[in-house]
Design a protein around this motif. Structure first.
Motif, PDB file in Angstrom:
ATOM      1  N   ALA A  76       0.832  -1.209   0.000  1.00 17.99           N
ATOM      2  CA  ALA A  76       0.000   0.000   0.000  1.00 17.99           C
ATOM      3  C   ALA A  76       0.863   1.254   0.000  1.00 17.99           C
ATOM      4  O   ALA A  76       0.559   2.223  -0.709  1.00 17.99           O
ATOM      5  CB  ALA A  76      -0.941  -0.006   1.202  1.00 17.99           C
ATOM      6  N   GLN A  77       1.942   1.249   0.772  1.00 12.22           N
ATOM      7  CA  GLN A  77       2.840   2.407   0.809  1.00 12.22           C
ATOM      8  C   GLN A  77       3.528   2.608  -0.537  1.00 12.22           C
ATOM      9  O   GLN A  77       3.708   3.735  -0.986  1.00 12.22           O
ATOM     10  CB  GLN A  77       3.867   2.244   1.929  1.00 12.22           C
ATOM     11  CG  GLN A  77       3.266   2.388   3.295  1.00 12.22           C
ATOM     12  CD  GLN A  77       4.229   2.030   4.417  1.00 12.22           C
ATOM     13  OE1 GLN A  77       5.237   1.337   4.203  1.00 12.22           O
ATOM     14  NE2 GLN A  77       3.925   2.481   5.617  1.00 12.22           N
ATOM     15  N   TRP A  78       3.893   1.518  -1.183  1.00  9.35           N
ATOM     16  CA  TRP A  78       4.539   1.615  -2.494  1.00  9.35           C
ATOM     17  C   TRP A  78       3.563   2.182  -3.524  1.00  9.35           C
ATOM     18  O   TRP A  78       3.936   2.961  -4.395  1.00  9.35           O
ATOM     19  CB  TRP A  78       5.044   0.241  -2.942  1.00  9.35           C
ATOM     20  CG  TRP A  78       5.820   0.311  -4.212  1.00  9.35           C
ATOM     21  CD1 TRP A  78       7.141   0.591  -4.352  1.00  9.35           C
ATOM     22  CD2 TRP A  78       5.304   0.111  -5.543  1.00  9.35           C
ATOM     23  NE1 TRP A  78       7.485   0.572  -5.684  1.00  9.35           N
ATOM     24  CE2 TRP A  78       6.377   0.282  -6.432  1.00  9.35           C
ATOM     25  CE3 TRP A  78       4.047  -0.204  -6.037  1.00  9.35           C
ATOM     26  CZ2 TRP A  78       6.230   0.152  -7.806  1.00  9.35           C
ATOM     27  CZ3 TRP A  78       3.898  -0.328  -7.415  1.00  9.35           C
ATOM     28  CH2 TRP A  78       4.988  -0.157  -8.275  1.00  9.35           C
ATOM     29  N   LEU A  79       2.287   1.800  -3.428  1.00  9.68           N
ATOM     30  CA  LEU A  79       1.275   2.256  -4.383  1.00  9.68           C
ATOM     31  C   LEU A  79       0.807   3.693  -4.141  1.00  9.68           C
ATOM     32  O   LEU A  79       0.254   4.318  -5.041  1.00  9.68           O
ATOM     33  CB  LEU A  79       0.059   1.330  -4.328  1.00  9.68           C
ATOM     34  CG  LEU A  79       0.230  -0.025  -4.982  1.00  9.68           C
ATOM     35  CD1 LEU A  79      -0.957  -0.917  -4.651  1.00  9.68           C
ATOM     36  CD2 LEU A  79       0.408   0.106  -6.479  1.00  9.68           C
ATOM     37  N   GLU A  80       1.001   4.200  -2.950  1.00  9.88           N
ATOM     38  CA  GLU A  80       0.464   5.511  -2.572  1.00  9.88           C
ATOM     39  C   GLU A  80       0.784   6.625  -3.575  1.00  9.88           C
ATOM     40  O   GLU A  80      -0.114   7.397  -3.935  1.00  9.88           O
ATOM     41  CB  GLU A  80       0.947   5.898  -1.170  1.00  9.88           C
ATOM     42  CG  GLU A  80       0.325   7.161  -0.640  1.00  9.88           C
ATOM     43  CD  GLU A  80      -1.200   7.085  -0.538  1.00  9.88           C
ATOM     44  OE1 GLU A  80      -1.854   8.109  -0.785  1.00  9.88           O
ATOM     45  OE2 GLU A  80      -1.743   6.010  -0.231  1.00  9.88           O
ATOM     46  N   PRO A  81       2.022   6.757  -4.069  1.00  8.61           N
ATOM     47  CA  PRO A  81       2.293   7.841  -5.023  1.00  8.61           C
ATOM     48  C   PRO A  81       1.510   7.733  -6.329  1.00  8.61           C
ATOM     49  O   PRO A  81       1.390   8.701  -7.069  1.00  8.61           O
ATOM     50  CB  PRO A  81       3.798   7.716  -5.307  1.00  8.61           C
ATOM     51  CG  PRO A  81       4.350   6.923  -4.185  1.00  8.61           C
ATOM     52  CD  PRO A  81       3.244   6.036  -3.706  1.00  8.61           C
ATOM     53  N   TYR A  82       0.958   6.572  -6.623  1.00  9.28           N
ATOM     54  CA  TYR A  82       0.230   6.356  -7.865  1.00  9.28           C
ATOM     55  C   TYR A  82      -1.289   6.430  -7.681  1.00  9.28           C
ATOM     56  O   TYR A  82      -2.035   6.317  -8.647  1.00  9.28           O
ATOM     57  CB  TYR A  82       0.604   4.985  -8.455  1.00  9.28           C
ATOM     58  CG  TYR A  82       2.091   4.846  -8.634  1.00  9.28           C
ATOM     59  CD1 TYR A  82       2.737   5.426  -9.706  1.00  9.28           C
ATOM     60  CD2 TYR A  82       2.850   4.163  -7.682  1.00  9.28           C
ATOM     61  CE1 TYR A  82       4.110   5.323  -9.858  1.00  9.28           C
ATOM     62  CE2 TYR A  82       4.222   4.055  -7.820  1.00  9.28           C
ATOM     63  CZ  TYR A  82       4.850   4.634  -8.911  1.00  9.28           C
ATOM     64  OH  TYR A  82       6.204   4.540  -9.036  1.00  9.28           O
ATOM     65  N   ARG A  83      -1.725   6.618  -6.462  1.00  6.53           N
ATOM     66  CA  ARG A  83      -3.161   6.628  -6.152  1.00  6.53           C
ATOM     67  C   ARG A  83      -3.914   7.672  -6.983  1.00  6.53           C
ATOM     68  O   ARG A  83      -5.036   7.437  -7.410  1.00  6.53           O
ATOM     69  CB  ARG A  83      -3.363   6.886  -4.662  1.00  6.53           C
ATOM     70  CG  ARG A  83      -4.806   6.815  -4.221  1.00  6.53           C
ATOM     71  CD  ARG A  83      -4.955   6.973  -2.716  1.00  6.53           C
ATOM     72  NE  ARG A  83      -4.262   5.952  -1.974  1.00  6.53           N
ATOM     73  CZ  ARG A  83      -4.728   4.735  -1.730  1.00  6.53           C
ATOM     74  NH1 ARG A  83      -5.902   4.397  -2.181  1.00  6.53           N
ATOM     75  NH2 ARG A  83      -4.034   3.863  -1.042  1.00  6.53           N
TER      76      ARG A  83
END
Length: 106
Positions: A76-83
């Motif tokens: 989830a933290q890795w995906l956060e910038p792409y949200r």
């Protein structure tokens, strides 16, 4: 050791994670739910355990597997910038659906 994304690459492992959302399950319960043999399920569970996705607890002859949140938090933290990519599209879809609803109610 496999990366988090290599572990999640197999649909069977993602299905095990999905099944464990409801609480601890035994190897036999998971194998039956996924329609695979216990040896195959044990291999998937070993990979998930080694990667930190699940913990195991022995209870007599049974092994109970339980989901651990830490690797999922890392994803989830890795995906956060792409949200923003999917949130803006979901907002556009919501606007479109609202417009369609207004057009059909008139």
């Amino acid at each position: 050791m496999l990366s988090i994304f290599e572990v999640l690459a197999l649909p069977a492992r993602r299905e095990v994670i999905e099944r464990l959302r409801g609480g601890p399950k035994s190897v036999s319960e998971l194998a039956e739910a996924l329609g695979v043999g216990q040896p195959i399920m044990s291999k998937h569970l070993r990979v998930l355990r080694d990667a930190g996705f699940v913990s195991v607890r022995a209870d007599a002859q049974r092994r109970w597997y339980e989901l651990r949140p830490e690797p999922l938090i890392a994803v989830a933290q890795w995906l956060e910038p792409y949200r923003w990519m999917w949130e803006s599209r979901l907002d556009l879809l919501g606007d479109h659906l609202d417009t369609m609803r207004k057009d059909t109610s008139q």
